[in-house]
Design an enzyme around this catalytic site. Structure first.
Site, PDB file in Angstrom:
ATOM      1  N   LYS A   1       0.817  -1.187   0.000  1.00 33.77           N
ATOM      2  CA  LYS A   1       0.000   0.000   0.000  1.00 33.77           C
ATOM      3  C   LYS A   1       0.863   1.252   0.000  1.00 33.77           C
ATOM      4  O   LYS A   1       0.392   2.340  -0.267  1.00 33.77           O
ATOM      5  CB  LYS A   1      -0.882   0.028   1.261  1.00 33.77           C
ATOM      6  N   GLY A   2       2.117   1.088   0.356  1.00 40.06           N
ATOM      7  CA  GLY A   2       2.995   2.234   0.622  1.00 40.06           C
ATOM      8  C   GLY A   2       3.102   3.257  -0.485  1.00 40.06           C
ATOM      9  O   GLY A   2       3.282   4.448  -0.228  1.00 40.06           O
TER      10      GLY A   2
ATOM     11  N   ASP B   1       4.354   3.370   6.319  1.00 38.24           N
ATOM     12  CA  ASP B   1       3.747   3.079   7.614  1.00 38.24           C
ATOM     13  C   ASP B   1       4.724   2.477   8.602  1.00 38.24           C
ATOM     14  O   ASP B   1       5.781   1.958   8.236  1.00 38.24           O
ATOM     15  CB  ASP B   1       2.614   2.065   7.434  1.00 38.24           C
TER      16      ASP B   1
ATOM     17  N   LYS C   1      17.299   4.003   0.306  1.00 41.37           N
ATOM     18  CA  LYS C   1      18.269   3.893   1.406  1.00 41.37           C
ATOM     19  C   LYS C   1      19.438   3.043   0.914  1.00 41.37           C
ATOM     20  O   LYS C   1      19.477   1.826   1.173  1.00 41.37           O
ATOM     21  CB  LYS C   1      17.624   3.176   2.605  1.00 41.37           C
TER      22      LYS C   1
ATOM     23  N   ASP D   1      14.793  -0.369   0.061  1.00 44.96           N
ATOM     24  CA  ASP D   1      15.542  -0.561   1.300  1.00 44.96           C
ATOM     25  C   ASP D   1      16.580  -1.666   1.063  1.00 44.96           C
ATOM     26  O   ASP D   1      17.594  -1.416   0.423  1.00 44.96           O
ATOM     27  CB  ASP D   1      14.512  -0.891   2.401  1.00 44.96           C
TER      28      ASP D   1
ATOM     29  N   ASP E   1       7.417   3.021  -2.767  1.00 48.38           N
ATOM     30  CA  ASP E   1       7.619   4.064  -1.759  1.00 48.38           C
ATOM     31  C   ASP E   1       9.087   4.182  -1.376  1.00 48.38           C
ATOM     32  O   ASP E   1       9.634   5.276  -1.292  1.00 48.38           O
ATOM     33  CB  ASP E   1       6.745   3.798  -0.523  1.00 48.38           C
TER      34      ASP E   1
ATOM     35  N   PHE F   1      14.453   4.660  10.205  1.00 46.52           N
ATOM     36  CA  PHE F   1      13.102   4.210   9.882  1.00 46.52           C
ATOM     37  C   PHE F   1      12.181   5.414   9.716  1.00 46.52           C
ATOM     38  O   PHE F   1      12.019   6.219  10.627  1.00 46.52           O
ATOM     39  CB  PHE F   1      12.556   3.261  10.944  1.00 46.52           C
ATOM     40  N   VAL F   2      11.608   5.531   8.517  1.00 48.66           N
ATOM     41  CA  VAL F   2      10.798   6.714   8.219  1.00 48.66           C
ATOM     42  C   VAL F   2       9.329   6.353   7.994  1.00 48.66           C
ATOM     43  O   VAL F   2       9.009   5.229   7.618  1.00 48.66           O
ATOM     44  CB  VAL F   2      11.345   7.458   6.965  1.00 48.66           C
TER      45      VAL F   2
END
Ligand code: IMP
Ligand code: MG
Length: 179
Positions: A42-43, A158, A130, A102, A99, A151-152
């Site tokens: 969903k990000g 979310d 990142k 990572d 989104d 962590f954002v």
């Protein structure tokens, strides 16, 4: 600023500028192509909603949901397709919209699956990157902003399904996920 947020990394004004830059790059690069935007749920929905309006050429939109068997703050690399695309990929120039990139495990696994469906091309657009955290051999073709290893949340991202509605990217206070 939200009480659980320690600092703002990307504010609303900067988000607008990033989206405008990416939208015009994509508009230019895909003007003779058959663009299909794929939002990974969903990000990426908040970013996608902005990005698609910054793209000034005809395009299509589809969604895919995957779940990673990791805990809430780290992905395991084992990915399950929860909702597949509705559109067959042949003949499309596929642009995956994420989104955040990572470890890269999610996108590396997804790209492999999607390439087997023979899109004309496949590229990746991520709002955040990142790079320090990368484990899989993958990089984005379009990157909004590189951020440090923190962590954002916000702008779709979310923690435990919360904070997606914050209009900026913020660093979550560690005590929020350490308790
Ligand atoms: P990767 O497979 O490790 O690249 O994980 C990518 C996914 O993990 C993203 O689509 C996010 O859902 C989640 N993720 C990674 N880092 C963060 C973060 O800092 N905040 C929120 N979600 C994150
Ligand atoms: Mg998530």
């Amino acid at each position: 600023m939200h009480n659980d947020v320690k600092e703002i990394l990307v504010n609303e004004e900067e988000i607008k500028q990033i989206v405008a830059r990416l939208g015009s790059q994509i508009t230019e690069d895909y003007k003779d192509k058959n663009l299909l935007l794929l939002s990974i749920l969903k990000g990426s929905v908040v970013f996608m909603a902005d990005l698609i309006r910054a793209i000034k050429i005809p395009c299509r939109l589809d969604f895919m949901a995957v779940s990673s068997y990791g805990n809430n703050i780290k992905s395991s690399g084992v990915v399950k397709i929860v909702k597949d695309l509705d559109i067959a990929l042949e003949g499309y120039d596929l642009l995956i919209v994420e989104d955040i990139l990572d470890s890269g495990k999610t996108l590396s696994y997804l790209s492999e699956i999607l390439l087997k469906r023979n899109p004309k091309s496949l590229k990746i657009c991520t709002f955040l990157d990142k790079p320090e955290r990368r484990e899989a051999n993958i990089c984005a073709d379009y990157t909004g902003k590189a951020v440090p290893d923190k962590f954002v949340v916000g702008y779709g991202l979310d923690y435990d399904e919360r904070y997606r509605n914050l209009p900026y990217i913020g660093v979550l206070k560690p005590e929020v996920y350490e308790k």
